[in-house]
Design a protein around this motif. Structure first.
Motif, PDB file in Angstrom:
ATOM      1  N   THR A 142       0.828  -1.195   0.000  1.00 15.99           N
ATOM      2  CA  THR A 142       0.000   0.000   0.000  1.00 15.99           C
ATOM      3  C   THR A 142       0.867   1.253   0.000  1.00 15.99           C
ATOM      4  O   THR A 142       1.795   1.387   0.810  1.00 15.99           O
ATOM      5  N   ALA A 143       0.589   2.161  -0.942  1.00 14.13           N
ATOM      6  CA  ALA A 143       1.306   3.438  -1.054  1.00 14.13           C
ATOM      7  C   ALA A 143       2.802   3.274  -1.322  1.00 14.13           C
ATOM      8  O   ALA A 143       3.576   4.214  -1.159  1.00 14.13           O
ATOM      9  N   GLY A 163      -3.012   2.226  -4.061  1.00 15.60           N
ATOM     10  CA  GLY A 163      -2.445   3.574  -4.091  1.00 15.60           C
ATOM     11  C   GLY A 163      -0.952   3.575  -4.335  1.00 15.60           C
ATOM     12  O   GLY A 163      -0.242   4.481  -3.881  1.00 15.60           O
ATOM     13  N   GLY A 183      -6.572   1.701  -7.187  1.00 15.07           N
ATOM     14  CA  GLY A 183      -6.158   3.104  -7.130  1.00 15.07           C
ATOM     15  C   GLY A 183      -4.686   3.341  -7.392  1.00 15.07           C
ATOM     16  O   GLY A 183      -4.114   4.310  -6.878  1.00 15.07           O
ATOM     17  N   ASN A 184      -4.063   2.487  -8.195  1.00 16.56           N
ATOM     18  CA  ASN A 184      -2.633   2.648  -8.466  1.00 16.56           C
ATOM     19  C   ASN A 184      -2.372   3.593  -9.632  1.00 16.56           C
ATOM     20  O   ASN A 184      -3.202   3.766 -10.514  1.00 16.56           O
ATOM     21  N   HIS A 185      -1.193   4.177  -9.634  1.00 11.45           N
ATOM     22  CA  HIS A 185      -0.740   5.040 -10.732  1.00 11.45           C
ATOM     23  C   HIS A 185       0.215   4.206 -11.573  1.00 11.45           C
ATOM     24  O   HIS A 185       1.336   3.915 -11.142  1.00 11.45           O
TER      25      HIS A 185
END
Length: 206
Positions: A142-143, A163, A183-185
Motif C-alpha cells: 500500500t502506497a 495507491g 487506485g494505483n498510478h
C-alpha cells in the motif's frame, strides 16, 4: 571620540584573534567536512553482524543506515526494518519473510530472488530496483512506489497494491493471482505475460 576608540579597540582584538588562529593552522583556516567517520570492522546492530549470508531473524534494524551494503543471502525473517535506508543495497536471495519494511528506502537495490512473503512494505521506496524472480506473495505494498522497477517473473500472489506508484514498472511474466490492485498510478507499466487469475483490479484488458 570614545565610540571611535572603542571601534578601533574591537578591530585590533579581532585582528589579534585572526592572527592567533592563522598561526595555529599554518596560516589557513581548518577544513571542516561533513562526511561520516569511516566504519571500522563489521557492522553489528541488535547483536547481529550485518553481512552476506548472516542469520538475523527478528533483528531490530529500525532506521538503520545500510546504504550500498552487500547483504546477499542474509536471513532477516521477521526483522524490523521500518524506515531503514537500503539505498543501492544488494539483497539477492535474501529472506525477509514477514519483515516490517514500512517506509524503508530500497531504491536502486539489487533484489533478484529476494523473498518478501507477507512483508509489510507500506510506503516503501522500490524505485529502479532490480527484482527479477522476487517473491512478494501476500505482501502489503500500500502506497509503495516501484517506479521503473524491473520485476520479471516475480510473484505477487495475494499481494495488496493499493495507491501504489507503478509507473513504467516492468512485470514481464509475473504472477498476480489472487492479488488486490486498487487506485494505483501505472502509466506505461508493462504487464506482458502476467498471470492474473482471480486478481482484483488487474488490467486484464491491457
Amino acid at each position: 571620540m570614545l565610540r571611535s576608540l572603542t571601534f578601533l579597540a574591537a578591530l585590533a582584538l579581532a585582528s589579534g584573534v585572526h592572527a592567533a588562529n592563522s598561526e595555529q593552522t599554518g596560516g589557513s583556516w581548518p577544513v571542516i567536512v561533513d562526511e561520516p567517520t569511516p566504519r571500522e570492522g563489521p557492522l553489528v546492530i541488535s547483536t547481529c553482524e550485518i553481512r552476506p549470508g548472516a542469520a538475523c531473524p527478528g533483528a531490530d534494524l529500525r532506521h538503520a543506515d545500510l546504504r550500498g551494503l552487500k547483504l546477499n543471502g542474509i536471513d532477516l525473517k521477521g526483522a524490523n526494518l521500518m524506515r531503514a535506508n537500503l539505498f543501492g543495497a544488494e539483497l539477492k536471495g535474501a529472506d525477509l519473510t514477514g519483515a516490517d519494511l514500512r517506509g524503508a528506502n530500497l531504491q536502486m537495490g539489487q533484489l533478484q530472488g529476494v523473498v518478501m512473503r507477507d512483508a509489510d512494505l507500506t510506503g516503501a521506496n522500490l524505485d529502479y530496483t532490480r527484482m527479477a524472480g522476487a517473491d512478494l506473495s501476500g505482501a502489503n505494498l500500500t502506497a509503495a512506489t516501484l517506479e521503473a522497477a524491473m520485476a520479471p517473473k516475480s510473484k505477487f500472489v495475494g499481494a495488496r497494491l493499493i495507491g501504489a506508484n507503478l509507473m513504467e514498472t516492468k512485470f514481464y511474466n509475473a504472477d498476480f493471482a489472487e492479488a488486490l490492485l486498487e487506485g494505483n498510478h501505472a502509466p506505461y507499466a508493462i504487464w506482458e505475460g502476467v498471470h492474473m487469475e482471480n486478481c482484483t483490479g488487474c488490467p486484464v484488458d491491457w
